[in-house]
Design an enzyme around this catalytic site. Structure first.
Site, PDB file in Angstrom:
ATOM      1  N   ASP A 161       0.890  -1.215  -0.130  1.00 28.05           N
ATOM      2  CA  ASP A 161      -0.117   0.094   0.067  1.00 28.05           C
ATOM      3  C   ASP A 161       0.794   1.310   0.060  1.00 28.05           C
ATOM      4  OD1 ASP A 161      -1.227  -2.233   0.790  1.00 28.05           O
ATOM      5  OD2 ASP A 161      -2.595  -1.343   2.162  1.00 28.05           O
ATOM      6  N   GLU A 391       2.433  -9.552  11.633  1.00 30.73           N
ATOM      7  CA  GLU A 391       2.161  -8.955  10.422  1.00 30.73           C
ATOM      8  C   GLU A 391       3.325  -8.922   9.670  1.00 30.73           C
ATOM      9  OE1 GLU A 391      -0.319  -5.640  10.145  1.00 30.73           O
ATOM     10  OE2 GLU A 391      -0.965  -5.829   7.978  1.00 30.73           O
TER      11      GLU A 391
END
Ligand code: GLC
Length: 419
Positions: A161, A391
């Site tokens: 992103d 993550e």
């Protein structure tokens, strides 16, 4: 509990009845490329559940072949932007953009490692037309002039992103939005580890723009102020096309195979032109300025995963990985450590991601860089063993950051534990 047991428990805990969420609360729906890796993780201990992951993702596929970035199987208030912002009235509701096309890679992987061969063949045969339609969509919607490179119209599509590679292209996107921004991610995770506010405004501006264009692929392509040829997506798509061709030998027609082979040639030619001698890896390209984006990121190594590098380029990339390692010892940093834009804790601007490591390692090994591939996988295992199923990880310290108990990190661990 062993780490394998813990990884399985994470997948079971994130299971929502046939599909897994990336992690509880922060990402409460099904994400496209996460599910590809998660399916491979399930396949190490529960084959029917592995196929189900892909079947659920395909429930979100559009008639034109697009597979959305998010499928909103069940409502949740924990995420922004939810289905109301996308305004796509389908069952199940979905977002209107896509993500890296790893699904055909996952399908072939599931088939190849299957213990229940008959069941796997039936699943793969049933899924083949949807995968073919998806790859056709990539070319028709995102490479309408057949240049050999597919375009990405939103940073979320890249799966990376806030990569520094998108900074200049994203700067062209206005910050005004008609949607009121109500970020939920920064109430779950420290804001210093997430994209910045101004980036979010631009992300949502693009969503508003595409919604105003009725999610029509041709109108979106023309209107988007953000249009890049992402080296990661192009490389993953080429690998996925090669894997689809293997599936087509079993489940497709002669015409399907010829069509896929033609796309493989075009993509391989496009990717070859993205090489940068000066940087020792592949670069993405800004399709609005027409220029290469001189911001080295870990996806610049992904052409090895696609069989799209020459031996000299593979050697140059292996040398680049070693240089990066001097500043950021935990491989592979998501952006060049010796660069002013490097931020070791901010999402895709520096941290290590297990899924990217798996693809890079697989690619290097396939080119005979076996020791480097093994080293990357070994470090990935060590990161998870010491820092948990995070993550992402700080490449300078090995610290685990972002969301905890992450499905795709658990899945990669399960795949590595089999090696
Ligand atoms: C973030 C990541 C993306 C991932 C999603 C769910 O948006 O950047 O790659 O698919 O989270 O884990």
């Amino acid at each position: 509990m062993s780490l394998v047991e813990k990884a399985r428990a994470i997948l079971r805990g994130n299971d929502r009845g046939g599909y897994a969420v990336p992690t509880d609360r922060l990402y409460p729906f099904q994400w496209n490329w996460d599910s590809g890796f998660v399916a491979m993780g399930w396949a190490t201990f529960d084959e029917p559940r592995a196929w189900s992951e892909l079947v659920f993702l395909l429930k979100g596929q559009w008639e034109d072949g697009m597979i959305p970035q998010i499928v909103f199987h069940a409502p949740s208030d924990d995420y922004f932007p939810g289905p109301d912002v996308w305004g796509i009235h389908r069952t199940p509701p979905t977002s209107g953009i896509t993500q890296p096309p790893i699904i055909a890679v996952a399908a072939l992987w599931l088939l190849r490692q299957a213990r229940d061969v008959a069941a796997a063949e039936a699943q793969a045969a049933a899924m083949f037309p949807a995968l073919l339609a998806h790859h056709r969509w990539w070319e028709s919607a995102r490479d309408p002039q057949r240049t050999g490179l597919v375009a990405t119209l939103h940073p979320w599509e890249t799966g990376m992103d806030n990569s520094p590679a998108w900074d200049v292209a994203l700067d062209r996107v206005p910050t005004e939005t008609t949607t009121e921004i109500r970020r939920r991610d920064t109430s779950h995770i420290d804001a210093s580890m997430r994209p910045r506010g101004v980036e979010y405004q631009r992300f949502i501006h693009l969503v508003d723009l595409f919604r105003d264009h009725g999610w029509d692929p041709a109108r979106m392509y023309e209107a988007s102020p953000f249009r890049v040829a992402d080296i990661g997506i192009n490389a993953i798509l080429l690998r996925a096309e090669r894997d689809l061709l293997v599936l087509a030998e079993r489940f497709g027609s002669v015409a399907d195979r010829a069509e896929i082979a033609a796309r493989i040639d075009r993509l391989a030619g496009g990717i070859a032109r993205m090489w940068s001698d000066a940087h020792g890896l592949f670069l993405s390209r800004d399709l609005i300025s027409g220029q290469p984006i001189p911001r080295p990121t870990s996806e610049g190594f992904l052409p090895v995963f696609a069989g799209a590098a020459t031996p000299a380029r593979v050697a140059a990339m292996a040398a680049t990985v070693s240089v990066w390692r001097e500043r950021a010892p935990w491989m592979v940093a998501s952006s060049e450590p010796d660069n002013a834009v490097f931020e070791p804790k901010r999402y895709w601007r520096g941290p290590v991601w297990a899924v990217v490591n798996w693809m890079i390692a697989d690619g290097f090994a396939s080119y005979g860089e076996v020791a480097l591939g093994a080293d990357i996988l070994d470090q990935t295992r060590k990161l998870i063993a010491q820092a948990g199923f995070s993550e992402y990880f700080d490449p300078t310290t090995g610290e685990g950051i972002g969301g905890a108990d992450f499905s795709w990190t658990a899945a990669i661990y399960l795949m590595l534990a089999r090696d």
